[in-house]
Write an enzyme that holds these catalytic residues in place. Sequence first.
Site, PDB file in Angstrom:
ATOM      1  N   ASP A 106       0.823  -1.204   0.000  1.00  6.26           N
ATOM      2  CA  ASP A 106       0.000   0.000   0.000  1.00  6.26           C
ATOM      3  C   ASP A 106       0.861   1.260   0.000  1.00  6.26           C
ATOM      4  OD1 ASP A 106      -2.604   1.438   0.477  1.00  6.26           O
ATOM      5  OD2 ASP A 106      -1.558   2.010   2.323  1.00  6.26           O
ATOM      6  N   ALA A 107       0.535   2.193  -0.882  1.00 15.25           N
ATOM      7  CA  ALA A 107       1.065   3.558  -0.880  1.00 15.25           C
ATOM      8  C   ALA A 107       2.571   3.626  -0.623  1.00 15.25           C
ATOM      9  CB  ALA A 107       0.316   4.405   0.150  1.00 15.25           C
TER      10      ALA A 107
ATOM     11  N   GLU B  82       1.348  -0.028  -4.959  1.00 19.48           N
ATOM     12  CA  GLU B  82       0.522   1.142  -5.231  1.00 19.48           C
ATOM     13  C   GLU B  82       1.432   2.346  -5.033  1.00 19.48           C
ATOM     14  OE1 GLU B  82      -3.331   3.629  -3.551  1.00 19.48           O
ATOM     15  OE2 GLU B  82      -1.980   2.581  -2.198  1.00 19.48           O
TER      16      GLU B  82
ATOM     17  N   ASP C 192      -2.847   6.614 -13.703  1.00 23.24           N
ATOM     18  CA  ASP C 192      -3.184   7.377 -14.906  1.00 23.24           C
ATOM     19  C   ASP C 192      -4.253   6.697 -15.742  1.00 23.24           C
ATOM     20  OD1 ASP C 192      -1.515   9.518 -14.442  1.00 23.24           O
ATOM     21  OD2 ASP C 192       0.126   8.775 -15.691  1.00 23.24           O
TER      22      ASP C 192
ATOM     23  N   HIS D   7      -6.630   4.685 -14.788  1.00 20.39           N
ATOM     24  CA  HIS D   7      -7.936   4.875 -14.153  1.00 20.39           C
ATOM     25  C   HIS D   7      -8.453   6.287 -14.362  1.00 20.39           C
ATOM     26  CE1 HIS D   7     -10.549   6.332 -10.912  1.00 20.39           C
ATOM     27  NE2 HIS D   7     -11.152   5.174 -11.096  1.00 20.39           N
TER      28      HIS D   7
ATOM     29  N   HIS E 143     -11.025  -0.201  -4.777  1.00 18.86           N
ATOM     30  CA  HIS E 143     -11.740   0.158  -3.548  1.00 18.86           C
ATOM     31  C   HIS E 143     -11.744   1.664  -3.319  1.00 18.86           C
ATOM     32  CE1 HIS E 143      -7.519  -0.103  -2.199  1.00 18.86           C
ATOM     33  NE2 HIS E 143      -7.865   0.758  -1.264  1.00 18.86           N
ATOM     34  N   ASP E 144     -10.593   2.323  -3.513  1.00 23.66           N
ATOM     35  CA  ASP E 144     -10.504   3.768  -3.304  1.00 23.66           C
ATOM     36  C   ASP E 144     -11.385   4.525  -4.284  1.00 23.66           C
ATOM     37  OD1 ASP E 144      -8.809   4.354  -1.122  1.00 23.66           O
ATOM     38  OD2 ASP E 144      -7.031   3.888  -2.309  1.00 23.66           O
ATOM     39  N   GLN E 145     -11.268   4.188  -5.560  1.00 25.05           N
ATOM     40  CA  GLN E 145     -11.893   5.004  -6.585  1.00 25.05           C
ATOM     41  C   GLN E 145     -13.408   4.847  -6.621  1.00 25.05           C
ATOM     42  OE1 GLN E 145     -10.133   7.253  -7.663  1.00 25.05           O
ATOM     43  NE2 GLN E 145      -8.077   6.463  -7.249  1.00 25.05           N
TER      44      GLN E 145
END
Length: 644
Positions: free
Chosen positions: A283-284, A318, A344, A346, A412-414
């Site tokens: 993650d991130a 990510e 990009d 997405h 999930h985020d978007q």
Amino acid sequence: MNSCSKLTEISNKEGFDLSNHSAERVHLGAWVSQEGVWFRCWAPKPAKVEVILEEDEQGYPLTKDSNGYWSGLVPNASAGMTYRYRLDGERCHPDPCSRFQPQGPHGPSLIVDPGAYAWRDQGWPGVRMRGQVIYEMHVGTFTPGGTFDSAITQLDALKDLGITVIEVMPVAEFPGRWNWGYDGVGLYAPSHVYGDSEALKRFVDEAHQRELGVILDVVYNHLGPDGNYLPEFSDEYFTDRYNNEWGQAINFDGPGSREVREFFVNNACYWIEEYHLDGLRLDAVHAFQDASPMHIIAELSQTARKVAGTRSIILVAECEAQWVRTIQPIAQGGWGLDAVWSEDFHHTTRVAATGRSEGYFTDYRGSPQELISCVKRGFLYQGQRYQWQKKPRGTMVSHEPAEAFVFFLQNHDQVANQLRADRLHTKTSPGVCRALTTLLLLAPQTPMLFMGQEFGASTPFHYFVDFPPGKLAEDIYQGRKEFLAQFPSYGSPAAQAAIVDPSDPSVYDRSRLNLSEREHHAEWYALHRDLLRLRREDSVIAQQAREATDGAILSPWAFLLRYMGHDGNDRLLLINLGADLLYQPAPEPLIAPPAGRSWSFVWSSDAPCYGGPGVIEPLTEQGWRLPAESAALYTAVPGEARVD
């Protein structure tokens, strides 16, 4: 003999497979042996550490070494018992390396014998990036049961769809009854809300029986705000030297960081080794701060592969900043991961679908040029100025393979980062959604679906947590409003009032999939299944060669992709996101068939079985006419081309 040496001796004698372990790795937590249970933890802060067995409430002192590790044998402890560590004779806390927390992150730790589970996946080779189709899943909302065991019942359906790798959202123990997983605090313990201590192992084992890989989303850039007891054991876990938008930054490069790095690297190895996972999604990674000679992610990548031994694993990042070094070899200064998400792709497809470019979509137009460039180059932003952030963004992509870039229309985020947390197919026309789905699933990059996407789920996917009423829950609700306010339309008073409270139980309930929609929305399922079959069975598309893929703009809303095969065995994908396009004349060279061949119509997104209006072949004797909001695929076959 010191405690560390004794633990290693016991581990080998009792059959713990240490053959793949690095000599530098330190085994923490509870280890079952014939003599009892060995305990080991890193706790340089307290002057005294004891194991407290819940069953007899007695204290068993551990011995400290010069590096702050405490260890010792408790003869009358055994698997199935629960324990805590008592620090300085006063404070009792769960084990930072607990394998299971039956009562949640604040309760006692369970002694688990990692060798007790009888695996059935002997000979499983693991997975490599090439050829994979990823499915992102939140265990709690994937099925009505919300457990790993109930998710097992859906593995055959995922296999039938064409999924090859399941990406499980974080499961590390978290507070409350539900959570996205990014507030994890018990990093070694799969959350008790998803099943017993062996539930994740059963899920992975059953997936492997169906030749499905499983990777786990892990969060190593921060810990959650409730239930984090690491500071009780050491002040070195966290640092104020770096900023972190989600909490305190992890200390990967300051005083005491050697043991901190070991804690997180060992956690990655733990999932690969004890749970037979096929890799991790990190993650991130742009939020990791580390000035060490070897970056923590590079160390993690290197060590995890050693632990996997002959089994192949995939490590996916990510990275909002879109650093290509994430997937470059360690020997070349990279981090040695296998793939990185392409934000990009997405963002430009979302703008193409909705026409809205507010908030962090500001720097996208959703044009055919952007879509072609993303397919050809992985990222759109490779160092040029990004107006939204008022600075350059991204790094240059050179020879990195297509499969190293993960493309998605939803995640999930978007889905959640919207006022109603609704799915893409509800925000655009069915035709545009079918065409963009075609682009996603036939592009050379690695595609990822978010659970329910394959059958046009009507259920939203909200951001949800289960913190008790109080300041923390209120702060999270307010923070959610402030985050969404970056989109001007969501910043209006009416929109702000409509934003749901993440702690409202109904928010979690509404986010649960309705699996009967797999049949009720059969046209969406058929679209995804057939496209994935095409991707898998068409030898030219399956080669995943972005260097052998070209594209051309046909109109402000239409474009083509040309897949170059051997000896002119090419494929032609036509996508029109706008109105009917009469492409006459046709001065674009890429639309011409190879010498000695002609285009043969293969597939259209307009087929009624996908919910389309009916197929009209774009190529006629008079030339090209692309139906509105559609995608069509052609293959080059021997024979002379039509002459208009």
